[in-house]
Design an enzyme around this catalytic site. Structure first.
Site, short mmCIF file in Angstrom:
data_model
loop_
_atom_site.label_atom_id
_atom_site.label_comp_id
_atom_site.label_asym_id
_atom_site.label_seq_id
_atom_site.Cartn_x
_atom_site.Cartn_y
_atom_site.Cartn_z
N ASP A 12 0.87 -1.16 0.00
CA ASP A 12 0.00 0.00 0.00
C ASP A 12 0.92 1.22 0.00
OD1 ASP A 12 -2.37 1.62 0.40
OD2 ASP A 12 -1.74 1.79 2.49
N LEU A 13 0.37 2.41 -0.28
CA LEU A 13 1.20 3.61 -0.33
C LEU A 13 1.04 4.46 0.93
CD1 LEU A 13 3.16 5.43 -1.91
CD2 LEU A 13 1.14 6.45 -3.02
N ASP A 14 -0.13 5.08 1.09
CA ASP A 14 -0.36 6.01 2.20
C ASP A 14 -0.43 5.29 3.53
OD1 ASP A 14 -1.01 8.69 0.69
OD2 ASP A 14 -2.10 7.11 -0.37
N THR A 110 -2.53 0.83 -4.42
CA THR A 110 -3.07 1.91 -3.62
C THR A 110 -4.50 2.26 -3.99
OG1 THR A 110 -2.77 4.26 -3.04
CG2 THR A 110 -2.04 3.58 -5.22
N SER A 111 -5.24 2.76 -3.01
CA SER A 111 -6.58 3.26 -3.26
C SER A 111 -6.56 4.69 -3.79
CB SER A 111 -7.43 3.20 -1.98
OG SER A 111 -7.64 1.86 -1.59
N LYS A 142 -10.34 -1.94 -2.54
CA LYS A 142 -10.23 -2.51 -1.20
C LYS A 142 -11.49 -2.18 -0.40
CE LYS A 142 -5.28 -1.40 -1.38
NZ LYS A 142 -4.20 -0.60 -0.77
N ASP A 167 -1.51 -0.67 6.21
CA ASP A 167 -1.71 0.01 7.49
C ASP A 167 -3.17 0.14 7.87
OD1 ASP A 167 -2.45 3.37 6.97
OD2 ASP A 167 -2.11 2.00 5.32
#
Length: 220
Positions: A12-14, A110-111, A142, A167
Site C-alpha cells: 500500500d502507499l499512504d 493503492t486506493s 479494497k 496500514d
C-alpha cells in the site's frame, strides 16, 4: 520475531510507505466542513478505500451520480497538487532501493488515484514502481481482493507467494481475501484495531530481507 518466505512484495502507499496524513486531514476536513459533515467522522471512513466510494457513502448518493463525480474530481485535483507535509516513512526509500538491488519483484497497490499516487511518490522521492495498481484499472477496490490479485498478477506471481504490506483495515482485508501473507504497518493504528496479520512492523525500517533458495525471507 516472525519469518515469512515470499517471491514478491505488494505495498500500500499512504500510511505504509509514506505519511500523507497532514495532507489528507487538511483536504478532507475542509471538504467535510463545506458539506456540513463532522470531520472526525469523515476521517474515520476514508482510510484505505477508494475516494469515490467514500464520497458516495458520506453523501448517501450513488457512485455514478454527477454530484459524487464532481466532488471526487475536485478532491482528486486538490490532493494531486497540494502535497505539503507528505514524507516517506522511515526506511521506505532504502527498503525499495534494496529490493531493486536484490531483484525482488514489488508493486504499489493503492486506493489513491493515479494522479494522486504519482504526485505523492514524486514528492517523497520513492523509487518509481514498475507496477502501480490504482483504482482506474480495477472494477472493485479494497477491501475486495481484486487490487492485490491484480498486483500479484502484474508481477507474474500467485498472490499466495506475495506479502501484502498495509496500514488500514480495508487494505489488510483485501490482502487476506486475495490469499496474500500480510504484514501490518502500525503507523497510525494498533494491532487491536486491525485484522490479524502474519507480522507487524512500526515502519519500513523494521523490515529485514534475505535471499534464500527458491525465493526470499523477511523477518518482522
Amino acid at each position: 520475531m516472525t519469518t515469512l518466505c515470499f517471491k514478491g512484495l505488494l505495498f500500500d502507499l499512504d500510511g505504509t510507505l509514506i505519511d500523507s496524513i497532514p495532507c489528507v486531514t487538511r483536504t478532507w476536513s475542509t471538504w467535510a466542513e463545506s458539506k456540513g459533515l463532522d470531520p472526525d467522522y469523515v476521517m474515520s471512513r476514508i482510510h484505505g478505500r477508494p475516494a469515490i466510494e467514500s464520497i458516495a457513502e458520506l453523501l448517501d448518493a450513488p457512485v455514478s451520480s454527477p454530484e459524487v463525480q464532481a466532488e471526487f474530481d475536485y478532491l482528486e485535483q486538490y490532493e494531486a497538487t497540494h502535497t505539503d507535509g507528505t514524507v516517506a516513512l522511515p526506511g521506505a526509500i532504502e527498503l525499495l532501493k534494496g529490493l531493486n538491488e536484490l531483484g525482488i519483484p514489488w508493486a504499489i497497490v493503492t486506493s489513491g488515484t493515479l494522479p494522486v499516487a504519482t504526485a505523492r511518490i514524486k514528492t517523497t522521492q520513492l523509487p518509481q514502481p514498475k507496477v502501480l495498481i490504482t483504482p482506474e484499472v480495477l472494477k472493485q477496490g479494497k477491501p475486495h481482493p481484486e487490487p492485490y490479485l491484480r498486483g500479484a498478477e502484474a508481477l507474474g506471481l500467485d498472490a499466495k507467494d506475495c506479502i501484502c504490506f498495509e496500514d488500514a483495515s480495508a487494505g489488510l482485508e483485501s490482502g487476506i481475501a486475495a490469499g496474500c501473507m500480510t504484514i501490518a504497518v502500525l503507523s497510525h493504528a494498533s494491532k487491536e484495531q486491525l485484522p490479524k496479520a502474519d507480522g507487524y512492523v512500526t515502519a519500513p525500517k523494521d523490515v529485514v530481507i534475505r535471499r534464500v533458495e527458491g525465493g526470499f525471507e523477511v523477518d518482522v
